[in-house]
Design a protein around this motif. Sequence first.
Motif, short mmCIF file in Angstrom:
data_model
loop_
_atom_site.label_atom_id
_atom_site.label_comp_id
_atom_site.label_asym_id
_atom_site.label_seq_id
_atom_site.Cartn_x
_atom_site.Cartn_y
_atom_site.Cartn_z
N ARG A 1 0.83 -1.21 0.00
CA ARG A 1 0.00 0.00 0.00
C ARG A 1 0.87 1.26 0.00
N ILE A 2 1.94 1.26 0.76
CA ILE A 2 2.85 2.41 0.76
C ILE A 2 3.50 2.57 -0.60
N ALA A 3 3.91 1.46 -1.20
CA ALA A 3 4.53 1.53 -2.53
C ALA A 3 3.55 2.08 -3.56
N VAL A 4 2.29 1.68 -3.48
CA VAL A 4 1.27 2.21 -4.40
C VAL A 4 1.24 3.73 -4.30
N SER A 5 1.26 4.26 -3.09
CA SER A 5 1.24 5.71 -2.90
C SER A 5 2.52 6.36 -3.41
N VAL A 6 3.64 5.79 -3.04
CA VAL A 6 4.94 6.35 -3.44
C VAL A 6 5.07 6.39 -4.97
N LEU A 7 4.52 5.38 -5.63
CA LEU A 7 4.61 5.29 -7.08
C LEU A 7 3.53 6.11 -7.79
#
Length: 201
Positions: A17-23
């Motif tokens: 979920r954090i990676a989705v946001s960061v990307l």
Amino acid sequence: MMILRISATSPYARKVRIAVSVLGLEDQVRASLADTYDPADDIRTQNPLGKVPTLLLEDGRAIYDSLVILEFLNDLAGGNAVIPSGGDRINVLLAHALASGMTDAALLQAYEKRWRSAETQSDKWLEHQAGKVDRALDELESAPFAWNDRPHIGAIAKACGLGFLDLRFGGRWRGAHPKLAAWLDDFSRRVPAYEATAFKG
């Protein structure tokens, strides 16, 4: 839209979920809670292992295992984003492996205490897993890896692992690891998705 099956306390789902946001992929991925203990939950047909995170693609395919999902999202975002190419790739993957291994050992301790009665718990097994966590924490304290404008998967996994230790072990790691505690505070401040995906439960 892609669907990401998650649970509210999974450090692996939180990592994705954090990676989705960061990307910058939040308009392409929607989170959906799964109950991995409920035989009627579709997660068992979507992923034969019945585990989260599982990413359901628009073409009907399912991608599972957090690292595989991260590889997919990294490519979707153009590559060389949260997983760099070239010489830095192995270092980032090693950082991810250390943080994820620490999280695995912490989760196994939590499972031992949750699923076994006090009289059937194995102190030897708990000590074995606790040793992995302690050694990983010491390694991370001595050499906290840095990141620049956008955190890589090693940094994200590290933050989620430390957050899980806060959740299940009362943050007892913090006193002996002040550099790590400061690192996590900095990560939380610089990456809003960390607080936005805070564990519940």
